[in-house]
Design a protein around this motif. Structure first.
Motif, PDB file in Angstrom:
ATOM      1  N   TYR A  81       1.642  -0.861  -0.256  1.00  0.00           N
ATOM      2  CA  TYR A  81      -0.062   0.223   0.161  1.00  0.00           C
ATOM      3  C   TYR A  81       0.633   1.366  -0.112  1.00  0.00           C
ATOM      4  CZ  TYR A  81       1.306   0.031   4.758  1.00  0.00           C
ATOM      5  OH  TYR A  81       1.421   0.165   6.110  1.00  0.00           O
ATOM      6  N   GLY A  82       0.052   3.018  -0.496  1.00  0.00           N
ATOM      7  CA  GLY A  82       1.257   3.109   0.330  1.00  0.00           C
ATOM      8  C   GLY A  82       0.062   4.274  -1.439  1.00  0.00           C
ATOM      9  N   GLY A  83       1.125   5.256  -1.786  1.00  0.00           N
ATOM     10  CA  GLY A  83       0.173   6.556  -2.416  1.00  0.00           C
ATOM     11  C   GLY A  83       0.489   8.286  -2.022  1.00  0.00           C
ATOM     12  N   PRO A  84      -0.580   8.674  -3.072  1.00  0.00           N
ATOM     13  CA  PRO A  84      -0.125  10.687  -2.605  1.00  0.00           C
ATOM     14  C   PRO A  84      -0.783  10.357  -1.110  1.00  0.00           C
ATOM     15  CG  PRO A  84      -0.947   9.831  -4.837  1.00  0.00           C
ATOM     16  CD  PRO A  84      -1.117   8.423  -3.767  1.00  0.00           C
ATOM     17  N   TYR A 182       0.726  -9.694  -9.710  1.00  0.00           N
ATOM     18  CA  TYR A 182       1.115  -8.970  -9.362  1.00  0.00           C
ATOM     19  C   TYR A 182       0.842  -7.597 -10.150  1.00  0.00           C
ATOM     20  CZ  TYR A 182       4.261 -12.668  -7.754  1.00  0.00           C
ATOM     21  OH  TYR A 182       4.297 -14.145  -7.998  1.00  0.00           O
ATOM     22  N   ASN A 183       0.208  -7.077 -10.956  1.00  0.00           N
ATOM     23  CA  ASN A 183       0.426  -5.720 -11.599  1.00  0.00           C
ATOM     24  C   ASN A 183      -1.166  -5.164 -11.078  1.00  0.00           C
ATOM     25  OD1 ASN A 183      -0.190  -3.399 -12.839  1.00  0.00           O
ATOM     26  ND2 ASN A 183       0.320  -4.683 -14.857  1.00  0.00           N
ATOM     27  N   GLN A 184      -1.395  -3.622 -11.048  1.00  0.00           N
ATOM     28  CA  GLN A 184      -2.443  -3.031 -10.292  1.00  0.00           C
ATOM     29  C   GLN A 184      -2.629  -1.969 -10.801  1.00  0.00           C
ATOM     30  OE1 GLN A 184      -3.474  -1.318  -7.927  1.00  0.00           O
ATOM     31  NE2 GLN A 184      -4.854  -2.275  -5.626  1.00  0.00           N
ATOM     32  N   ALA A 185      -3.516  -1.692 -10.952  1.00  0.00           N
ATOM     33  CA  ALA A 185      -4.181  -0.212 -11.980  1.00  0.00           C
ATOM     34  C   ALA A 185      -3.416   0.865 -11.177  1.00  0.00           C
ATOM     35  CB  ALA A 185      -5.338   0.301 -11.925  1.00  0.00           C
ATOM     36  N   ARG A 186      -2.768   1.169  -9.595  1.00  0.00           N
ATOM     37  CA  ARG A 186      -2.195   2.281  -9.628  1.00  0.00           C
ATOM     38  C   ARG A 186      -0.656   1.233  -9.068  1.00  0.00           C
ATOM     39  NH1 ARG A 186      -7.201   2.014  -7.382  1.00  0.00           N
ATOM     40  NH2 ARG A 186      -8.452   3.853  -7.171  1.00  0.00           N
ATOM     41  N   PRO A 187       0.119   2.941  -9.823  1.00  0.00           N
ATOM     42  CA  PRO A 187       1.700   1.869  -9.442  1.00  0.00           C
ATOM     43  C   PRO A 187       1.819   1.252  -7.841  1.00  0.00           C
ATOM     44  CG  PRO A 187       0.988   3.739 -11.373  1.00  0.00           C
ATOM     45  CD  PRO A 187      -0.340   2.943 -10.224  1.00  0.00           C
ATOM     46  N   HIS A 188       1.619   2.307  -7.902  1.00  0.00           N
ATOM     47  CA  HIS A 188       2.341   2.470  -6.219  1.00  0.00           C
ATOM     48  C   HIS A 188       1.950   1.390  -5.401  1.00  0.00           C
ATOM     49  CE1 HIS A 188      -1.460   4.453  -5.175  1.00  0.00           C
ATOM     50  NE2 HIS A 188      -1.908   3.725  -4.159  1.00  0.00           N
ATOM     51  N   ASN A 189       0.926   0.237  -5.640  1.00  0.00           N
ATOM     52  CA  ASN A 189       0.030  -0.615  -5.671  1.00  0.00           C
ATOM     53  C   ASN A 189       1.217  -2.123  -6.235  1.00  0.00           C
ATOM     54  OD1 ASN A 189      -0.997   0.177  -3.290  1.00  0.00           O
ATOM     55  ND2 ASN A 189      -3.597   0.219  -4.433  1.00  0.00           N
ATOM     56  N   ARG A 190       1.683  -1.871  -6.563  1.00  0.00           N
ATOM     57  CA  ARG A 190       2.034  -2.961  -8.140  1.00  0.00           C
ATOM     58  C   ARG A 190       3.382  -3.808  -6.978  1.00  0.00           C
ATOM     59  NH1 ARG A 190       3.004   0.504 -13.308  1.00  0.00           N
ATOM     60  NH2 ARG A 190       0.600   0.449 -13.845  1.00  0.00           N
ATOM     61  N   TYR A 191       3.700  -5.026  -7.237  1.00  0.00           N
ATOM     62  CA  TYR A 191       4.137  -6.146  -6.142  1.00  0.00           C
ATOM     63  C   TYR A 191       5.401  -5.864  -6.669  1.00  0.00           C
ATOM     64  CZ  TYR A 191       4.782  -9.692  -2.668  1.00  0.00           C
ATOM     65  OH  TYR A 191       4.990 -10.182  -1.823  1.00  0.00           O
TER      66      TYR A 191
END
Length: 245
Positions: A81-84, A182-191
């Motif tokens: 998790y993370g992000g702005p 492993y991928n996700q729509a939000r780049p900060h959530n990629r594994y």
């Protein structure tokens, strides 16, 4: 060759954790930091370009159970998790918390993964192992998003020793990782960490067969042969999320 949750080829990360070993079970839990994601800010014609760091965090825990001598099962879960504006989430540091349940209750789109594995060893002559990883699995068909492909991976392998020759070993392994895993729509959530996969080293949209035969001729000499067949699709762990899939 590989491990679906945490591979040996993953880049180093800073974590804090603990482990507990009981008579028939082991428990481990970690929290840590991953490499930040740099998001470009639109400054129109202002130079130079400006970037903001989006902090990223990881939590994981694992429970291994040994019902019989030589046989063990493991259940693992991880969340990124993370992000702005996101900071360290205290709830994800609770070792016994079900991460995916917390994520659903909070309504925040974090990236959770779970895996189930087994390990069986018999009399020093045979070893078998396997792992099933679930990143996202569609159960309902109520909305357009429910038709997203299942993001799973699985790995099975076996080794036999002293077959025909003392000191010999025969190994065989198969692994398959579906696209978008492993991928996700939000780049900060990629594994990923430092732009490298944390899990299976070759990333998603891959299947691979490995085999090896080795023989210790003496204590100082070993002869071995290793082979591999791999099929790779167009999917990448950092590919831009698209729909329909």
């Amino acid at each position: 060759y590989g491990n679906l949750m945490f591979s040996r080829q993953a880049m180093p990360m800073t974590v804090l954790g603990f482990s507990f070993r009981g008579e028939n079970f082991d428990f481990e839990s970690i929290v840590g930091f991953l490499s930040p994601v740099k998001e470009e800010l639109d400054q129109m014609e202002i130079e130079p370009q400006y970037f903001t760091d989006q902090q990223r965090y990881i939590s994981a825990h694992s429970l291994s159970f040994t019902p019989l001598q030589g046989l063990s099962f493991s259940l693992r879960e991880a969340v990124i998790y993370g992000g702005p504006g996101r900071r360290f989430e205290p709830a994800y540091s609770v070792p016994l918390l079900w991460y995916h349940g917390y994520q659903l209750n909070s309504g925040i789109d974090d990236n959770t993964l779970v895996s189930l594995g087994f390990d069986y060893r018999h009399a020093g002559k045979f070893w078998a192992c396997g792992e099933l990883l679930v990143d996202d699995f569609q159960i309902e068909k109520k909305s357009r998003g429910d038709y997203e492909p299942d993001q799973i991976g699985y790995l099975v392998g076996a080794e036999a020793y002293d077959i025909g020759l003392a000191g010999s070993r025969i190994s065989l392994e198969f692994a398959r990782i579906n696209n978008w895993t492993y991928n996700q729509a939000r780049p900060h959530n990629r594994y990923i960490n430092r732009n490298y996969p944390i899990g299976f080293p070759d990333g998603p949209d891959n299947d691979i067969v490995n085999w090896e035969y080795s023989w210790w001729v003496s204590a100082a000499l070993r002869i071995s042969y290793f082979g591999s067949i791999q099929r790779s699709g167009e999917g990448l762990i950092d590919a831009d999320w698209s729909a329909p899939w």
